[in-house]
Design a protein around this motif. Structure first.
Motif, PDB file in Angstrom:
ATOM      1  N   GLN A  51       0.841  -1.192   0.000  1.00  0.00           N
ATOM      2  CA  GLN A  51       0.000   0.000   0.000  1.00  0.00           C
ATOM      3  C   GLN A  51       0.887   1.257   0.000  1.00  0.00           C
ATOM      4  O   GLN A  51       2.090   1.172   0.020  1.00  0.00           O
ATOM      5  CB  GLN A  51      -0.892   0.000   1.246  1.00  0.00           C
ATOM      6  CG  GLN A  51      -1.828  -1.194   1.341  1.00  0.00           C
ATOM      7  CD  GLN A  51      -2.772  -1.114   2.534  1.00  0.00           C
ATOM      8  OE1 GLN A  51      -3.506  -0.152   2.691  1.00  0.00           O
ATOM      9  NE2 GLN A  51      -2.763  -2.130   3.371  1.00  0.00           N
ATOM     10  N   GLY A  52       0.247   2.407  -0.008  1.00  0.00           N
ATOM     11  CA  GLY A  52       0.981   3.655   0.207  1.00  0.00           C
ATOM     12  C   GLY A  52       1.362   4.416  -1.055  1.00  0.00           C
ATOM     13  O   GLY A  52       1.875   5.529  -0.962  1.00  0.00           O
ATOM     14  N   GLY A  53       1.156   3.811  -2.221  1.00  0.00           N
ATOM     15  CA  GLY A  53       1.408   4.538  -3.455  1.00  0.00           C
ATOM     16  C   GLY A  53       2.885   4.723  -3.743  1.00  0.00           C
ATOM     17  O   GLY A  53       3.766   4.284  -2.985  1.00  0.00           O
ATOM     18  N   GLY A  54       3.167   5.389  -4.856  1.00  0.00           N
ATOM     19  CA  GLY A  54       4.546   5.681  -5.218  1.00  0.00           C
ATOM     20  C   GLY A  54       5.263   6.447  -4.119  1.00  0.00           C
ATOM     21  O   GLY A  54       6.449   6.226  -3.871  1.00  0.00           O
ATOM     22  N   THR A  55       4.543   7.327  -3.446  1.00  0.00           N
ATOM     23  CA  THR A  55       5.179   8.154  -2.420  1.00  0.00           C
ATOM     24  C   THR A  55       5.816   7.299  -1.333  1.00  0.00           C
ATOM     25  O   THR A  55       6.916   7.594  -0.860  1.00  0.00           O
ATOM     26  CB  THR A  55       4.149   9.130  -1.809  1.00  0.00           C
ATOM     27  OG1 THR A  55       3.543   9.863  -2.871  1.00  0.00           O
ATOM     28  CG2 THR A  55       4.814  10.099  -0.854  1.00  0.00           C
ATOM     29  N   ASP A  56       5.138   6.251  -0.914  1.00  0.00           N
ATOM     30  CA  ASP A  56       5.743   5.366   0.078  1.00  0.00           C
ATOM     31  C   ASP A  56       6.990   4.693  -0.492  1.00  0.00           C
ATOM     32  O   ASP A  56       7.946   4.423   0.240  1.00  0.00           O
ATOM     33  CB  ASP A  56       4.737   4.300   0.523  1.00  0.00           C
ATOM     34  CG  ASP A  56       4.479   4.340   2.035  1.00  0.00           C
ATOM     35  OD1 ASP A  56       5.028   5.223   2.721  1.00  0.00           O
ATOM     36  OD2 ASP A  56       3.724   3.491   2.526  1.00  0.00           O
ATOM     37  N   GLN A  72      -2.883   2.332 -10.306  1.00  0.00           N
ATOM     38  CA  GLN A  72      -4.052   3.111 -10.714  1.00  0.00           C
ATOM     39  C   GLN A  72      -3.959   3.771 -12.078  1.00  0.00           C
ATOM     40  O   GLN A  72      -4.708   4.689 -12.366  1.00  0.00           O
ATOM     41  CB  GLN A  72      -4.390   4.149  -9.645  1.00  0.00           C
ATOM     42  CG  GLN A  72      -3.432   5.319  -9.528  1.00  0.00           C
ATOM     43  CD  GLN A  72      -2.265   5.054  -8.596  1.00  0.00           C
ATOM     44  OE1 GLN A  72      -2.021   3.918  -8.244  1.00  0.00           O
ATOM     45  NE2 GLN A  72      -1.545   6.077  -8.227  1.00  0.00           N
ATOM     46  N   SER A 124      -6.929   2.477  -7.539  1.00  0.00           N
ATOM     47  CA  SER A 124      -5.935   3.039  -6.634  1.00  0.00           C
ATOM     48  C   SER A 124      -5.902   2.245  -5.339  1.00  0.00           C
ATOM     49  O   SER A 124      -6.844   1.527  -5.004  1.00  0.00           O
ATOM     50  CB  SER A 124      -6.262   4.501  -6.344  1.00  0.00           C
ATOM     51  OG  SER A 124      -7.503   4.598  -5.673  1.00  0.00           O
ATOM     52  N   GLY A 125      -4.787   2.371  -4.623  1.00  0.00           N
ATOM     53  CA  GLY A 125      -4.662   1.715  -3.319  1.00  0.00           C
ATOM     54  C   GLY A 125      -3.738   0.513  -3.334  1.00  0.00           C
ATOM     55  O   GLY A 125      -3.577  -0.157  -2.323  1.00  0.00           O
ATOM     56  N   GLN A 145      -3.528   4.939   4.012  1.00  0.00           N
ATOM     57  CA  GLN A 145      -3.298   3.538   3.652  1.00  0.00           C
ATOM     58  C   GLN A 145      -2.385   2.880   4.696  1.00  0.00           C
ATOM     59  O   GLN A 145      -1.940   3.512   5.627  1.00  0.00           O
ATOM     60  CB  GLN A 145      -2.636   3.474   2.271  1.00  0.00           C
ATOM     61  CG  GLN A 145      -3.474   4.079   1.150  1.00  0.00           C
ATOM     62  CD  GLN A 145      -2.828   3.897  -0.223  1.00  0.00           C
ATOM     63  OE1 GLN A 145      -2.541   2.797  -0.646  1.00  0.00           O
ATOM     64  NE2 GLN A 145      -2.616   4.996  -0.922  1.00  0.00           N
ATOM     65  N   MET A 200       4.793   9.549   3.948  1.00  0.00           N
ATOM     66  CA  MET A 200       3.411   9.071   4.005  1.00  0.00           C
ATOM     67  C   MET A 200       2.915   8.892   5.436  1.00  0.00           C
ATOM     68  O   MET A 200       1.713   8.751   5.652  1.00  0.00           O
ATOM     69  CB  MET A 200       3.265   7.759   3.237  1.00  0.00           C
ATOM     70  CG  MET A 200       3.254   7.924   1.733  1.00  0.00           C
ATOM     71  SD  MET A 200       1.838   8.883   1.131  1.00  0.00           S
ATOM     72  CE  MET A 200       0.521   7.665   1.272  1.00  0.00           C
ATOM     73  N   ASN A 246      -1.368  12.081  -1.921  1.00  0.00           N
ATOM     74  CA  ASN A 246      -1.241  11.325  -3.179  1.00  0.00           C
ATOM     75  C   ASN A 246      -2.576  10.618  -3.431  1.00  0.00           C
ATOM     76  O   ASN A 246      -3.573  10.894  -2.751  1.00  0.00           O
ATOM     77  CB  ASN A 246      -0.033  10.378  -3.156  1.00  0.00           C
ATOM     78  CG  ASN A 246      -0.191   9.228  -2.181  1.00  0.00           C
ATOM     79  OD1 ASN A 246      -1.109   9.212  -1.364  1.00  0.00           O
ATOM     80  ND2 ASN A 246       0.723   8.280  -2.266  1.00  0.00           N
ATOM     81  N   PRO A 282      -6.966   5.539  -1.500  1.00  0.00           N
ATOM     82  CA  PRO A 282      -7.633   4.280  -1.860  1.00  0.00           C
ATOM     83  C   PRO A 282      -9.121   4.539  -2.091  1.00  0.00           C
ATOM     84  O   PRO A 282      -9.926   4.504  -1.167  1.00  0.00           O
ATOM     85  CB  PRO A 282      -7.377   3.385  -0.640  1.00  0.00           C
ATOM     86  CG  PRO A 282      -7.178   4.325   0.506  1.00  0.00           C
ATOM     87  CD  PRO A 282      -6.644   5.616  -0.063  1.00  0.00           C
TER      88      PRO A 282
END
Lengths: 395, 395
Positions: free
Chosen positions: A75-80, A217, A223-224, B75, B252, B266, B269
Motif C-alpha cells: 500500500q501507500g502509493g509511489g510516495t511510500d 491506478q 488506486s490503493g 493507507q 506518508m 497522493n 484508496p
C-alpha cells in the motif's frame, strides 16, 4: 453521458476495461459461488491466496519477471516507495558492505515525480547526488537530453533512481535507455525504476534493475495498490544491521516483512489486487505486452500525428521526439499570437467534451492539456481524439 | 451456497451489507451518470472530492467527532499506525516541550495487536514503558484486569497507547474505561486508541483521546483504508523540529502532509473510501451508533448466552464478563475430558458449515473458534449461531 460513449483520458485513476468492471460487479456480491463477495473473504483463506498467487504468476508472465525477483503487493502509493526504495537499498548496501562509510545515492530528475523522490531522499539521508536533471531540457529542442553515459555517477552509490515515464510532464525514457550506463556501474549499483504510468504498456527489462515499482491506478487497476518487483538478494533485515547512517525503517516499509509473509504481513488491499488480476488475465488473453505495445504505438502515432500536423495550433511539451510519452501526451493550445492560451485550451477542452472526451485538463503544475492513452484506451478512441484535434485546428 | 444463505462471521475482511454491495456493483460501471466508474474518476475531480467530504461528514456525525479533530483517510493498515502514532506524537511532544529530554511512551498490552504496537515502538524508540500487560489475566477469572488507576504510568509520557478491542483474543475494554486514568495524566498525555474492530459498534468518546484510528475492513468497508481521527493541535511538522530523539518520519506517515492536503497528498484508496461512505449513510439512516449499539448488545447476549448455558461444552477465552468483546466472540470447544479439543472444534465448525456459518476458525495463535458479529451481521444471524451452539451441545 453513458459509459459506452465516454472516452475517459484521465491521467490516473483512469479508465479500466468494461469487461473487467462487469466481472467485478458480479464478484463483489458473490465470488466463485462462495456466497461471499471478493472483498468479504479472509485474506488468509485459500480462495484469496489462490487469487493472489494467480495474480502474481500472471504478472510474472506479462512482465517477464525472473524467479530471482520477488513480487510484493503493498500500500501507500509511489510516495511510500520514494521512502522504501531508499531505505531498503541503504540496508542492502550496508549488508553487502558492512564496514564501508556512508554511501551516496544517485537520482535522475526528469519531472515532478522523480523530483518528489529526490526530495524525500534529501529529507531522510544526507548524501544525495543529482546524477542528471533534465527538467530544463524538456521543452527545448536545442538542449538534448543527456545520455546515461554522460550522467554524473557516484563511485559508491547505494542506488540509482529514475522515473521511466513522468505522468505530469509526459517525458518517457526510450526503452532500455539505462543500458547505456557504464557496464561496471550497472553491475555494482541497483537501479530503481518508477514505472507507475507505463508498466505493461511496453517491455521493461526487469533484469537491468534492482527494483521496478508501480502504482496500480493507471495501467493496471484501482488506486490503493502498489506493486514492487525487487531482486531477492537486495531484500535484507534492517534490524540486523549496525550501520550508523541507516535511518530506522517503519515496519510496513521493510520489504523483508512483505517478502517473508507473501505480501500478507497485514491485510492487503484486496479489491485492487483482485481487479488487477482480471486486467492481467485480459492482457494475457490478448497477446500480452508485445501486442499491446503495438497498439499503444498506433495510438500514440495517431494523436501525435494530429498534433504535429498543426504546429501553429498545438505545441508539444516535450521537444525531443524520442522522449515523448506514449501514455501521457501533454501539449499547449496556442492563441492567435502563437503563444499558449488558456482561453484556447478551454475551447479545445470544451470541444473534446462535446465528443465525450473527458478528464484531459493538464496538471495544475504545468497547465495545458494532458491526454492519457493507457492500455485500456482503444485505438478507436485515440483516433477519435486525433479527429477532434484535427477538427479544432480547422482540418 | 448463495449469498442469501451465507452467514459470514469472518474476523476481517468481513461481511458487508448486501444493499451496499449492490449499489457498489452499479457504481463501479457508472457513477452518478458520469459515464465513468467510481474507481475511474480523478481523485482531484469535484465528483470525488464531494464524495470524500460527504464521507467525512457522515463519519463525524456517526462518531460524534468534534471540529478540533481532523479526519485523515490513509493507507497501510493498523500496522502503519503503530509507527505513525508513535512518530507523530513524539513530534508533537517535541513541539510542546522543545527543551525537554527524551520522553517515555506508555503502552497497554491486552492481546496480539497491542503487542505488535509496542514491539514496533521498541524497534523505533528507546524509552518504551509497559503501563499494563493483561495477557496473563485474560483467561484467569481469579486475576482481575487492573483498572487504569492502577496502571504504571510515566510522568513524562508522550502518549498512552491501547487497543480498545483485541480482534484475536476477543478482549474489549469497557466503554469509557480510560476515564479512570488520573485526571492530571489525561490532561497531559495524548491517548491513542486502536478501534479497528469495534469502531461504530458502540460509542467511543473521541474527546478523551489524542488519536483514534481504525482499519476499515471490519465494521466499515473493504481492506486498504485506515481512518485516523487526530486532535489538530497534535499535528505538527516534524521537519521543523530539532529534538535529537525524534526518528525521521517517511512522508506518508506524516499526519501534517495528509491534513494539509485533505487526505489527497497522493492518490487515496478510492474504492474503500467510497464503500465506507455507503456504509456510513446506511448506518445514519438506521439510527446511527445508539441504534446499532443496542442491536450489537442483543446479538452478543444471544451468542454468549448460548455458550454460557453449556459450560461443559464451551469455554470462553475471556474469563472476565465485563471485558468480553461484543464483536469477536472467542471460545474453545471441550472434549469429553472437559479440556479444549481440536477434534470437537472441527466437529463444531463442521456443524456450523452445514448451517452456512463460515469463516469462524480461531486465529492460529490462539486456536479454537472465533465468531465475529460485526455491525453487518444481523440479530437473526446471531440467533442462528446461538441455536447451532445449543444444537451442538445437545440442547
Amino acid at each position: 453521458m453513458t459509459r459506452e460513449q465516454t472516452i475517459n483520458l484521465g491521467a490516473g485513476p483512469s479508465t479500466l476495461p468494461t469487461s473487467v468492471l462487469t466481472e467485478a460487479a458480479r464478484d463483489i456480491l458473490d465470488y466463485q459461488g462462495t456466497g461471499m463477495g471478493v472483498i468479504e473473504l479472509s485474506h488468509r483463506s485459500s480462495t484469496f491466496q489462490n487469487l493472489l498467487k494467480q495474480t502474481e504468476n500472471d504478472l510474472r508472465k506479462l512482465a517477464d519477471i525472473p524467479d530471482e525477483y520477488a513480487v510484493l503487493f503493498v500500500q501507500g502509493g509511489g510516495t511510500d516507495q520514494f521512502s522504501a526504495t531508499l531505505l531498503n537499498l541503504l540496508a542492502a548496501y550496508a549488508s553487502r558492505n558492512p564496514d564501508a562509510p556512508t554511501p551516496a545515492v544517485d537520482y535522475v530528475v526528469s519531472g515532478a515525480w522523480s523530483n518528489k523522490a529526490i526530495k524525500e531522499a534529501q529529507r531522510l539521508f544526507p548524501r544525495v547526488n543529482v546524477a542528471c536533471d533534465v527538467r530544463k531540457n524538456i521543452g527545448d529542442a536545442s538542449q538534448p537530453i543527456p545520455r546515461p553515459s554522460q550522467w554524473n555517477l557516484s563511485q559508491d552509490a547505494a542506488l540509482l533512481y529514475y522515473c521511466d515515464n513522468e505522468t505530469i510532464h509526459g517525458l518517457e525514457f526510450p526503452v532500455d535507455f539505462i543500458q547505456e550506463l557504464p557496464e561496471d556501474y550497472r553491475k555494482r549499483v541497483p537501479i530503481v525504476a518508477d514505472c507507475s504510468s507505463n508498466i505493461l504498456s511496453r517491455p521493461v527489462n526487469i533484469r537491468d534493475h534492482g527494483i521496478v515499482f508501480f502504482g496500480a491506478q493507471k495501467n493496471i487497476g484501482p488506486s490503493g495498490l502498489t506493486i514492487v518487483v525487487v531482486r531477492r538478494d537486495l531484500v535484507v533485515d534492517p534490524d540486523a544491521l549496525q550501520a550508523q547512517y541507516l535511518p530506522p525503517i517503519p515496519t510496513m516499509l521493510v520489504y523483508k516483512n512483505m517478502l517473508d509473509n507473501g505480501s500478507l504481513y497485514n491485510t492487503p488491499p484486496m479489491f485492487p489486487i483482485y481487479v488487477s488480476g482480471l486486467v492481467f488475465q485480459k492482457l494475457l488473453a490478448e497477446g500480452g505486452v508485445p501486442s499491446i505495445t503495438k497498439v499503444n504505438q498506433d495510438k500514440a502515432d495517431a494523436v501525435y500525428g494530429a498534433l504535429l500536423a498543426s504546429p501553429n495550433v498545438y505545441r508539444l511539451n516535450v521537444a525531443h521526439a524520442d522522449f515523448r510519452s506514449k501514455m501521457n501526451i501533454t501539449f499547449r493550445v496556442l492563441g492567435e499570437d502563437g503563444e499558449p492560451s488558456e482561453e484556447a485550451e478551454a475551447a479545445f477542452i470544451k470541444l473534446c467534451g462535446e465528443h465525450h472526451i473527458v478528464q484531459i485538463k493538464g496538471h495544475r503544475s504545468v497547465g495545458g492539456v494532458r491526454t492519457s492513452i493507457y492500455n485500456a484506451t482503444s485505438l478507436e478512441q485515440a483516433q477519435t481524439l486525433a479527429s477532434v484535434i484535427n477538427k479544432f485546428a480547422g482540418k
